[in-house]
Every structure is written in structure tokens, then in C-alpha cells.
Motif scaffolding. Structure first.
Motif, PDB file in Angstrom:
ATOM      1  N   GLY A 166       0.806  -1.212   0.000  1.00  0.00           N
ATOM      2  CA  GLY A 166       0.000   0.000   0.000  1.00  0.00           C
ATOM      3  C   GLY A 166       0.841   1.263   0.000  1.00  0.00           C
ATOM      4  N   GLU A 167       1.851   1.304   0.851  1.00  0.00           N
ATOM      5  CA  GLU A 167       2.700   2.498   0.932  1.00  0.00           C
ATOM      6  C   GLU A 167       3.448   2.744  -0.376  1.00  0.00           C
ATOM      7  N   VAL A 168       4.007   1.692  -0.941  1.00  0.00           N
ATOM      8  CA  VAL A 168       4.796   1.843  -2.161  1.00  0.00           C
ATOM      9  C   VAL A 168       3.913   2.222  -3.337  1.00  0.00           C
ATOM     10  N   LEU A 169       2.723   1.652  -3.413  1.00  0.00           N
ATOM     11  CA  LEU A 169       1.819   1.992  -4.507  1.00  0.00           C
ATOM     12  C   LEU A 169       1.430   3.471  -4.432  1.00  0.00           C
ATOM     13  N   GLY A 170       1.179   3.971  -3.209  1.00  0.00           N
ATOM     14  CA  GLY A 170       0.858   5.382  -3.049  1.00  0.00           C
ATOM     15  C   GLY A 170       2.004   6.285  -3.479  1.00  0.00           C
ATOM     16  N   LYS A 171       3.221   5.922  -3.102  1.00  0.00           N
ATOM     17  CA  LYS A 171       4.392   6.704  -3.514  1.00  0.00           C
ATOM     18  C   LYS A 171       4.602   6.622  -5.026  1.00  0.00           C
ATOM     19  N   LEU A 172       4.308   5.461  -5.573  1.00  0.00           N
ATOM     20  CA  LEU A 172       4.460   5.283  -7.014  1.00  0.00           C
ATOM     21  C   LEU A 172       3.500   6.199  -7.767  1.00  0.00           C
ATOM     22  N   GLU A 173       2.245   6.284  -7.297  1.00  0.00           N
ATOM     23  CA  GLU A 173       1.251   7.130  -7.951  1.00  0.00           C
ATOM     24  C   GLU A 173       1.521   8.613  -7.737  1.00  0.00           C
ATOM     25  N   SER A 174       2.279   8.947  -6.690  1.00  0.00           N
ATOM     26  CA  SER A 174       2.595  10.348  -6.407  1.00  0.00           C
ATOM     27  C   SER A 174       3.870  10.826  -7.087  1.00  0.00           C
ATOM     28  N   GLY A 175       4.517   9.952  -7.820  1.00  0.00           N
ATOM     29  CA  GLY A 175       5.709  10.347  -8.544  1.00  0.00           C
ATOM     30  C   GLY A 175       6.981  10.355  -7.729  1.00  0.00           C
ATOM     31  N   VAL A 176       6.974   9.700  -6.569  1.00  0.00           N
ATOM     32  CA  VAL A 176       8.150   9.712  -5.698  1.00  0.00           C
ATOM     33  C   VAL A 176       9.360   9.074  -6.379  1.00  0.00           C
ATOM     34  N   PHE A 177       9.122   8.038  -7.189  1.00  0.00           N
ATOM     35  CA  PHE A 177      10.226   7.307  -7.799  1.00  0.00           C
ATOM     36  C   PHE A 177      10.484   7.696  -9.264  1.00  0.00           C
ATOM     37  N   ASP A 178       9.817   8.737  -9.761  1.00  0.00           N
ATOM     38  CA  ASP A 178       9.947   9.098 -11.175  1.00  0.00           C
ATOM     39  C   ASP A 178      11.392   9.387 -11.567  1.00  0.00           C
ATOM     40  N   ALA A 179      12.083  10.209 -10.785  1.00  0.00           N
ATOM     41  CA  ALA A 179      13.460  10.579 -11.121  1.00  0.00           C
ATOM     42  C   ALA A 179      14.373   9.359 -11.087  1.00  0.00           C
TER      43      ALA A 179
END
Length: 313
Positions: A166-179
Motif C-alpha cells: 500500500g505504501e509503495v503503490l501510493g508513492k508510485l502514484e505520487s511520482g516519488v520514484f519518477d526521477a
């Protein structure tokens, strides 16, 4: 010949030779306070005489401490160190790593989401097998970060624990890992584009932004649920620079001010442009279709009563 006499003083040794008596120096060696005597000078002509070897005097040393055998109580400490080393080695080997299990629905969902972001899942997933001898130690090491009760997958990024599904999916959708994904896997970030495509109206804003607050007041006055359409970005977050770069690419402007508005995936401009379109009724159809907001009735100006003046006025 060959007769050996020892002086009374026990200091010198006399040896009878064909040339006469010869004094041989006696060497005294002390070891641990006890005297050991050796003859250091013998005639080459003297044949070796078999004799009993004197017992060798050895220095007595303090016996070293022998390490105590491992006890059941001490074994877990070594195991914990091994667990930590093994987990840290796996985490350090990749910038993004997800620990999973076979037949894990959440692991499969996360793999699908990562694939949509351009991540090759085969290079980031580490599948643990419960039958593997290393599984208990790795699970115990994961529990240090995730807690005693946790589910898979468990994710680390740049050596830092990111959480479970759940936490990782939320960060993924928020663009945390884009860079990170762009640098590591050459994946094109699409977070901002997805936000625009998934919402009929989206307005990107910043904290402490006067124009953002003014546009919000104008939309509130029309009955628009602004909490559903405003997305507030934070310059202090690490993902902000990546999100801003995506927005620049979408609007084709390197310099702009907030707020930035999109309606039905079409860019509408900055504050002045959007405020003018709102006053002109440009957004009335989308507001009616999306939120059921009736367009305000046009104001009809009533003619003023004709004022009559007296001739003497």
C-alpha cells in the motif's frame, strides 16, 4: 689427552691438549632466574663425545585464555549479524529492490504497476522461497524494518526502506520514484500526464500562492468542489523537480506561474487566462456535466425611469 678438569671456582674450564692446557671461556645463561651453562668454544681436533643432553629449560608463559564455546544464548547474536549483512548486501546491490514471494497477489499487482512506469520487473524483484535455508534469517531482518507482522512485497529504494504494498503503490502514484526510474531504467515519467488524463478538471497549485487562493475563491463561489480538482505541490519534496519538469514539457513553457489548469486533458493557461475564461462562461458546460452546476442566469439590466424636468429647472 681429552681429560677435562673443572676449576673450584666453577668459572673456567681447563682442557689438556698436546700444546699444553688451554682455558676455555664459560658462558652463563640465565632463564627465569635459573643458570644454564654451555661451552661456546670447542677445539676442532676434539672428537665429539657422546653425552646425555641436558634437559632443555623452557620459559613458562602464562596460559592464554581459551575462547568459551558458543552457547545457545550467544548464537542468535551471530545470526542477527549474518541476517543484517545478507539483507544489506541485497539492498545495496540495487537502487530499487522489491522482496516478494511466489503466488503473491499483491506482488503481482505491484509488478504490473511498475511495468506501467517503464520498470523491468525482472531486475528489481527478489523472490524469496520459504523452503530456502536463508529464508528465516532474511524474514527476521525484514521484520526489523517492517515490524513483526508484515506482508509481501517489501520495498527498498536507494538503501532506504519504503514500505509494503500500500505504501509503495501510493508513492508510485505520487511520482516519488519518477526521477530514480528515469535515471536507472531510462523510463519516461508520466505521473503528471496521468493526473491530467484521469480527471475532468485539475488545477496544480502551491502553498502560500495568492493567485491559487483567488482562483479557489472564484470556483467556490460557483459551487465547484475545489478540494477534488486542486492538487497542491510542495517544493520541499524530492519529487517536485521531476513533476515540474514533466509539467514544463506538457505546456511548452519553461517559465510560468501557478496555478496551472487543465480541462478534459487540454491546457487552459495560467491564472489570468483561466479567470477570463471562467467569467466568459467558457467552463460552464464542463461544470454542468461534471458537477451539475447550473450556469448563472444572465443579468438583464432594467431601463431607468425617464426623469422629467420642469421647464424652470
Amino acid at each position: 689427552l681429552g681429560l677435562l678438569q673443572v676449576g673450584k671456582s666453577n668459572r673456567d674450564v681447563l682442557t689438556l691438549t698436546p700444546g699444553g692446557p688451554r682455558v676455555v671461556m664459560n658462558v652463563r645463561t640465565f632463564i627465569n632466574g635459573r643458570l644454564v651453562q654451555e661451552l661456546n668454544d670447542r677445539l676442532e681436533e676434539e672428537p665429539p663425545t657422546p653425552q646425555k643432553s641436558a634437559p632443555r629449560m623452557l620459559m613458562q608463559s602464562t596460559p592464554e585464555k581459551v575462547p568459551a564455546p558458543a552457547t545457545p544464548r550467544s548464537l542468535p547474536q551471530a545470526s542477527e549479524c549474518q541476517q543484517k549483512t545478507s539483507l544489506e548486501a541485497l539492498v545495496a546491490s540495487r537502487r530499487f529492490v522489491a522482496f516478494s514471494l511466489p503466488n503473491c497477489p499483491q506482488c503481482d499487482k505491484l509488478a504490473t504497476a511498475l511495468t506501467m512506469h517503464g520498470v523491468p520487473v525482472s531486475s528489481v524483484f527478489v523472490k524469496l522461497e520459504k523452503g530456502n535455508p536463508e529464508y528465516p534469517s532474511l524474514k527476521a531482518a525484514l521484520a526489523v524494518h517492517a515490524g513483526d507482522c508484515f506482508t509481501f512485497p517489501q520495498v527498498f529504494s536507494d538503501g532506504a526502506y519504503q514500505g509494503g504494498y500500500g505504501e509503495v503503490l501510493g508513492k508510485l502514484e505520487s511520482g516519488v520514484f519518477d526521477a530514480l526510474f528515469e535515471e536507472q531504467f531510462d523510463a519516461t515519467p508520466t505521473t503528471v500526464q496521468r493526473w491530467v488524463d484521469d480527471r475532468p478538471i485539475v488545477i496544480f497549485s502551491l502553498p502560500h500562492c495568492p493567485q491559487c487562493d483567488e482562483l479557489r475563491v472564484m470556483l467556490d463561489g460557483r459551487g465547484v468542489p475545489t478540494a477534488k480538482i486542486f492538487m497542491k505541490w510542495d517544493k520541499a519534496l524530492p519529487e517536485y523537480q521531476s513533476l515540474k519538469a514533466q509539467l514544463i514539457k506538457m505546456i511548452g513553457r519553461s517559465q510560468f506561474t501557478f496555478p496551472q489548469t487543465f480541462v478534459k486533458s487540454e491546457y487552459q493557461g495560467s491564472f489570468d487566462e483561466v479567470a477570463a475564461k471562467l467569467e466568459a462562461g467558457h467552463f460552464d458546460p464542463i461544470l454542468a456535466d461534471t458537477f451539475g452546476i447550473v450556469s448563472p442566469a444572465p443579468q438583464v439590466s432594467t431601463p431607468c425611469e425617464q426623469i422629467s424636468f420642469d421647464e424652470d429647472f
